[in-house]
Design an enzyme around this catalytic site. Structure first.
Site, PDB file in Angstrom:
ATOM      1  N   TYR A 197      21.845  15.825  59.521  1.00 34.13           N
ATOM      2  CA  TYR A 197      21.895  15.216  61.344  1.00 34.13           C
ATOM      3  C   TYR A 197      21.117  15.991  62.032  1.00 34.13           C
ATOM      4  O   TYR A 197      20.823  16.220  62.820  1.00 34.13           O
ATOM      5  CB  TYR A 197      23.717  15.550  61.770  1.00 34.13           C
ATOM      6  CG  TYR A 197      23.776  15.249  63.015  1.00 34.13           C
ATOM      7  CD1 TYR A 197      23.973  14.064  63.860  1.00 34.13           C
ATOM      8  CD2 TYR A 197      24.295  16.633  63.525  1.00 34.13           C
ATOM      9  CE1 TYR A 197      24.086  13.799  64.821  1.00 34.13           C
ATOM     10  CE2 TYR A 197      24.732  16.290  65.126  1.00 34.13           C
ATOM     11  CZ  TYR A 197      24.534  14.857  66.100  1.00 34.13           C
ATOM     12  OH  TYR A 197      24.608  14.268  67.142  1.00 34.13           O
ATOM     13  N   ASP A 243      21.146  16.452  70.815  1.00 35.49           N
ATOM     14  CA  ASP A 243      22.590  16.806  70.780  1.00 35.49           C
ATOM     15  C   ASP A 243      22.317  18.482  70.860  1.00 35.49           C
ATOM     16  O   ASP A 243      20.568  19.543  70.662  1.00 35.49           O
ATOM     17  CB  ASP A 243      22.704  17.388  69.157  1.00 35.49           C
ATOM     18  CG  ASP A 243      24.098  17.246  69.288  1.00 35.49           C
ATOM     19  OD1 ASP A 243      24.243  18.784  69.066  1.00 35.49           O
ATOM     20  OD2 ASP A 243      24.977  16.774  68.988  1.00 35.49           O
ATOM     21  N   ARG A 285      33.385   3.814  72.055  1.00 34.52           N
ATOM     22  CA  ARG A 285      32.752   4.907  72.479  1.00 34.52           C
ATOM     23  C   ARG A 285      31.585   4.981  73.607  1.00 34.52           C
ATOM     24  O   ARG A 285      31.345   4.582  74.726  1.00 34.52           O
ATOM     25  CB  ARG A 285      32.706   5.890  71.166  1.00 34.52           C
ATOM     26  CG  ARG A 285      34.246   5.410  70.370  1.00 34.52           C
ATOM     27  CD  ARG A 285      32.972   5.993  68.834  1.00 34.52           C
ATOM     28  NE  ARG A 285      32.840   7.331  68.872  1.00 34.52           N
ATOM     29  CZ  ARG A 285      33.698   8.586  69.220  1.00 34.52           C
ATOM     30  NH1 ARG A 285      35.466   8.392  69.614  1.00 34.52           N
ATOM     31  NH2 ARG A 285      32.969  10.071  69.306  1.00 34.52           N
TER      32      ARG A 285
END
Length: 246
Positions: free
Chosen positions: A154, A141, A15
């Site tokens: 998360y 993120d 990935r």
């Protein structure tokens, strides 16, 4: 010269991590490909890179939650290449943890992989990175400060990773630069458990540039940060503009 430099990339067997390794290698970097369970994929990736440029890639298997052994990854770089110029914290566990349902085991895995391991690995790598004038780039993120429902642990871990980036940028300066990239929608999770087809279409419609990101989009931004001598403490969104409209 890039061909002299060495990057350790965690979670690099597949990935985004594998895409980053290929991107850096194509630009002359030597690479340490970390994996936890995908040893066959990591070795196949290294073999392909070494076929292009002999002796330019090695693999290192380790569970990042085994904190006491994290210095072994730094040793793998030093033993193979004699130096370490970049640490890229890519490895990440990801799955839903709604409030009322999350467990201590999920905390240990999600915070362990997304925050604890990057911090302790940075500590282990600091001396070698200082010797080379190197840098650290972590993958955060955009939802670290714009929480997405159902991803409590998360989100907490990635928010901590952002704080870690800024804290280390100050602690390790001027010898080591520390930055992060903050992707939006890049590769969707393998299991499809969070983002079903309808949700993916909804998210896509919110991206000003009209597409999801690719591993190369992230790799280009990470490579930029690795080469930017006057940037530290930066969290760079790589999200097609999505954070502007969230």
């Amino acid at each position: 010269m890039s061909q002299d430099r060495v990057a350790l990339v965690t979670g690099a067997a597949k990935r985004v991590g594998a895409g980053l390794v290929r991107y850096l290698h194509a630009r002359g970097w030597r690479v340490v490909i970390h994996y936890r369970s995908n040893g066959d994929a990591a070795r196949a990736l290294a073999a392909g890179l070494n076929a292009v440029r002999p002796g330019s890639a090695v693999v290192a298997g380790l569970d990042l939650l085994d904190t006491g052994r994290l210095p072994e990854l730094v040793d793998a770089a030093l033993n193979a290449f004699g130096r370490l110029d970049a640490l890229v914290n890519n490895a990440s566990a990801f799955y839903p943890t709604p409030v009322g349902e999350f467990t201590e085991a999920a905390w240990d895995e999600l915070v362990g992989s997304n925050l604890k391991a990057p911090l302790f690995l940075a500590q282990a790598a600091a001396k070698a990175l200082a010797a080379s004038g190197g840098s650290i780039v972590s993958i955060a993120d955009i939802h670290a400060d714009r929480p997405y429902p159902g991803l409590m642990l998360y989100t907490v871990a990635k928010a901590g990773l952002v704080a870690m980036t800024r804290g280390l940028a100050r602690e390790l300066a001027p010898a080591v630069r520390v930055n992060a990239v903050a992707p939006g929608a890049n590769l969707w999770p393998d299991d499809g458990g969070v983002f079903d087809a309808a949700e993916r279409e909804r998210i896509l419609a919110t991206i000003p540039l009209g597409r999801t990101g690719t591993p190369d989009d992230l790799a280009q931004a990470i490579a930029f940060l690795l080469d930017a001598p006057y940037l530290t403490g930066v969290v760079l969104p790589v999200d097609g503009g999505r954070s502007v409209v969230l």
